[in-house]
Design an enzyme around this catalytic site. Structure first.
Site, PDB file in Angstrom:
ATOM      1  N   ASP A  21      -3.315  15.789 -14.231  1.00  0.00           N
ATOM      2  CA  ASP A  21      -1.863  15.967 -14.381  1.00  0.00           C
ATOM      3  C   ASP A  21      -1.032  16.790 -13.329  1.00  0.00           C
ATOM      4  O   ASP A  21      -1.469  17.813 -13.486  1.00  0.00           O
ATOM      5  CB  ASP A  21      -1.490  16.096 -15.648  1.00  0.00           C
ATOM      6  CG  ASP A  21      -2.009  14.788 -16.334  1.00  0.00           C
ATOM      7  OD1 ASP A  21      -1.062  14.522 -17.211  1.00  0.00           O
ATOM      8  OD2 ASP A  21      -2.956  14.220 -15.817  1.00  0.00           O
ATOM      9  N   THR A  22      -0.028  16.367 -12.354  1.00  0.00           N
ATOM     10  CA  THR A  22       0.290  16.577 -11.019  1.00  0.00           C
ATOM     11  C   THR A  22       1.558  16.363 -10.817  1.00  0.00           C
ATOM     12  O   THR A  22       2.101  15.372 -11.484  1.00  0.00           O
ATOM     13  CB  THR A  22      -0.644  15.830 -10.068  1.00  0.00           C
ATOM     14  OG1 THR A  22      -1.755  15.887 -10.291  1.00  0.00           O
ATOM     15  CG2 THR A  22      -0.268  15.957  -8.853  1.00  0.00           C
ATOM     16  N   THR A  23       2.172  17.052  -9.791  1.00  0.00           N
ATOM     17  CA  THR A  23       3.785  16.610  -9.621  1.00  0.00           C
ATOM     18  C   THR A  23       3.682  16.611  -8.001  1.00  0.00           C
ATOM     19  O   THR A  23       3.405  17.373  -7.399  1.00  0.00           O
ATOM     20  CB  THR A  23       4.357  17.778  -9.891  1.00  0.00           C
ATOM     21  OG1 THR A  23       4.616  17.837 -11.425  1.00  0.00           O
ATOM     22  CG2 THR A  23       5.921  17.622  -9.359  1.00  0.00           C
TER      23      THR A  23
ATOM     24  N   MET B  48       1.235  10.658  -7.583  1.00  0.00           N
ATOM     25  CA  MET B  48       0.388  11.739  -8.573  1.00  0.00           C
ATOM     26  C   MET B  48      -0.636  10.850  -9.451  1.00  0.00           C
ATOM     27  O   MET B  48      -0.398   9.566  -9.633  1.00  0.00           O
ATOM     28  CB  MET B  48       1.091  12.487  -8.968  1.00  0.00           C
ATOM     29  CG  MET B  48       2.182  11.892 -10.103  1.00  0.00           C
ATOM     30  SD  MET B  48       3.218  13.262 -10.453  1.00  0.00           S
ATOM     31  CE  MET B  48       4.867  12.782  -9.260  1.00  0.00           C
TER      32      MET B  48
END
Length: 558
Positions: free
Chosen positions: A366-368, A447
């Site tokens: 889980d990433t931006t 992402m």
């Protein structure tokens, strides 16, 4: 003459697609000044405001990223890592920055064995590696920043102290990942006010993170890696039986690296080299370049089948070879050669899905996510992540942030190139991207863990093979996978906007489809910016699968 209804229908569907008749829901943002595109509107606005004050694309990206660490705390933050591609419009040079942290010196396979651990932990203190994001910001700002360092954190500090209303998708992530926050009482205290995730529209504050950001703004990166914040990280780690020591933080330095690239039908496509998985996106595109795009469109049965099969081949190689190049030799040149692409393409059966895909043997050699472009055409393509939602679940005592769990991507087989070792960087999923042809320059990223290489390849193909604009290319239906290792198999997640007939034909070829909603966050959340160096006009797109937006630089306030 009266036209038969059947022929009239064919004429209608065959008519050229216009802005009034389109398959994507939102328009591109177009401006002759800068634009910032992120997955949260408040972060996009913060970046755009920095541009209006004379900041560069890099300044805007840092400011927006800092806000995202406050408003999307499960995705990213100062406890995570960062990767950057930065295009300098004045020189036409593309720069790459690897700000991923290493394993502590005391964290090894033997260390875990002594604790009775036989599989790499996915949460908790033994999954923690050194956070690289703050040093990444510092190195990027020193090279490409225009505004004072301290000014870039004002919006993030404001939202941490004042609070912000939680949007829809972020609430959903928060609610779905609340269990991770039970790793430590500190994480529960900060992120589960009243014992539960905040509701949609509920104001959420994190004043301790605001104080931490003030320290970073006032005293720079050293306060994080050498002084008070570093001491807090080590104290937290020691209290939980972890291996992190002060010198693990003090010795760390982000690294400028040379991007890797291929030519895809006349476009130059760039990714970062290992330890990230960008080479898989390039290998997938290289294999796709040996095949002709289906004239029926990007979500026609033949095209989707070919994309899925090329993805499996590229991913099999990714999980076999990707590692920290300081510890293992990664055969990038062989994996991205035209000869190897043709060899791998020869394994694709046009009528049958391959459910057991082996890695190849390339010749040795889980990433931006956010994107920003300034009025001069400089482009920042930046991605930052904690890995899993809320990372390790370990919150640093009194500092308002959680530490990443990137160490969970190591393996404990000492013969594997990605085997855990002290001061080694793990396999990384997060990848920024860039592509260009003549006067057109595009910074983009999508992402979502293992989703990213195949999502990048789908975006590039949509732009290059099907002449989509960047918003249409982001919005187009996508497929994805969730592999836990190199065994990809035939299980594919795909959006329900793909026509039923196409889904049926894919199933007949042996693909096992998990059909999701029309716009599924499982496909990743992307952003893109485009600069036309001839007209000096900028374009931006933001994925409808996120809560974000592309915000143009406002005119100066008079």
């Amino acid at each position: 003459m009266k036209i038969p209804v059947r022929i009239l229908f064919l004429l209608v569907i065959a008519a050229p697609v216009s802005a009034q008749e389109r398959s994507y829901g939102r328009s591109m943002v177009i401006n002759d000044r800068g634009i910032v595109a992120t997955s949260h509107t408040l972060a996009s606005q913060a970046g755009a405001q920095v541009l209006a004050r004379g900041g560069s694309a890099m300044d805007a990206a840092i400011a927006a990223n800092a806000v995202l660490g406050v408003t999307e705390p499960m995705m990213n933050g100062i406890g995570g890592d960062l990767f950057l591609l930065y295009w300098d419009a004045s020189t036409g040079k593309l720069y790459g920055l690897n700000a991923s942290g290493w394993a502590p010196r005391g964290l090894s396979i033997d260390y875990l064995k002594k604790k009775g651990i036989t599989q790499m932990p996915q949460h908790g203190i033994d999954s923690v590696t050194v956070p690289g994001a703050v040093d990444g910001w510092a190195k990027a700002h020193a090279r490409f920043g225009r505004l004072p360092w301290k000014d870039l954190f004002t919006p993030a500090i404001y939202y941490a102290e004042h609070g912000y209303p939680v949007p829809e998708l972020i609430h959903g992530f928060w609610e779905g990942d609340a269990e991770t926050l039970k790793q430590t009482p500190e994480a529960q205290r900060i992120y589960l006010p009243s014992g539960k995730p905040p509701e949609i529209g509920e104001m959420f504050k994190n004043p301790e993170l605001g104080k931490t950001l003030r320290l970073i703004a006032q005293r720079g990166r050293d306060v994080f890696y050498r002084d008070e914040i570093a001491q807090s990280i080590v104290t937290t780690s020691t209290g939980l039986g972890g291996a992190m020591q002060l010198d693990d933080l003090a010795d760390f330095s982000a690294e400028w690296v040379e991007p890797i690239s291929i030519n895809y039908r006349g476009w130059r496509i760039y990714e970062l080299p290992p330890n990230v998985q960008g080479m898989a996106a390039l290998e997938m595109l290289n294999i796709m370049s040996t095949l002709q795009p289906d004239k029926a469109g990007p979500i026609a049965p033949i095209e989707l089948h070919n994309r899925i099969e090329t993805m499996k081949l590229a991913y099999a190689d990714l999980y076999r070879y990707n590692a920290d190049p300081r510890f293992a030799k990664v055969p990038i040149q062989g994996l991205l050669s035209d000869v190897y692409a043709r060899q791998r393409a020869g394994l694709i059966d046009p009528e049958k899905a391959n459910c057991i895909t082996a890695s190849g043997s390339p010749a040795k050699s889980d990433t931006t996510y956010l994107a920003a472009v300034d009025k001069d055409g400089n482009i920042a393509s930046l991605i930052q992540s904690l890995y899993d939602a809320f990372g390790s679940g370990v919150a640093v005592k009194g500092r308002g942030f959680v530490l990443q769990d990137r160490g969970g991507l190591f393996v404990l087989d000492p013969k594997h190139p990605n085997a855990l070792a002290p001061r080694k960087r793990p396999f990384h999923t997060i990848i920024p991207a860039f592509m260009e042809q003549a006067d057109i320059h595009i910074g983009f990223g999508i992402m979502g863990g293992a989703n990213q290489p195949l999502a990048h390849a789908q975006f590039v193909s949509n732009v290059v093979d099907y002449a989509m604009n960047i918003q249409a290319a982001l919005s187009e239906p996508r497929f994805t996978v969730r592999p836990t290792d190199e065994r990809i198999g035939c299980n594919i997640m795909i959006e329900s906007r793909v026509p039923a007939d196409t889904l049926q034909q894919l199933q007949q070829k042996g693909h096992k489809l998990n059909v999701r909603k029309e716009y599924s966050t499982a496909m990743g959340r992307g952003q893109a910016v485009l600069h036309n160096s001839k007209t000096k006009v900028n374009f931006a797109a933001s994925d409808p699968r996120a809560d974000g937006s592309a915000e143009p630089e406002p005119i100066p306030v008079y």
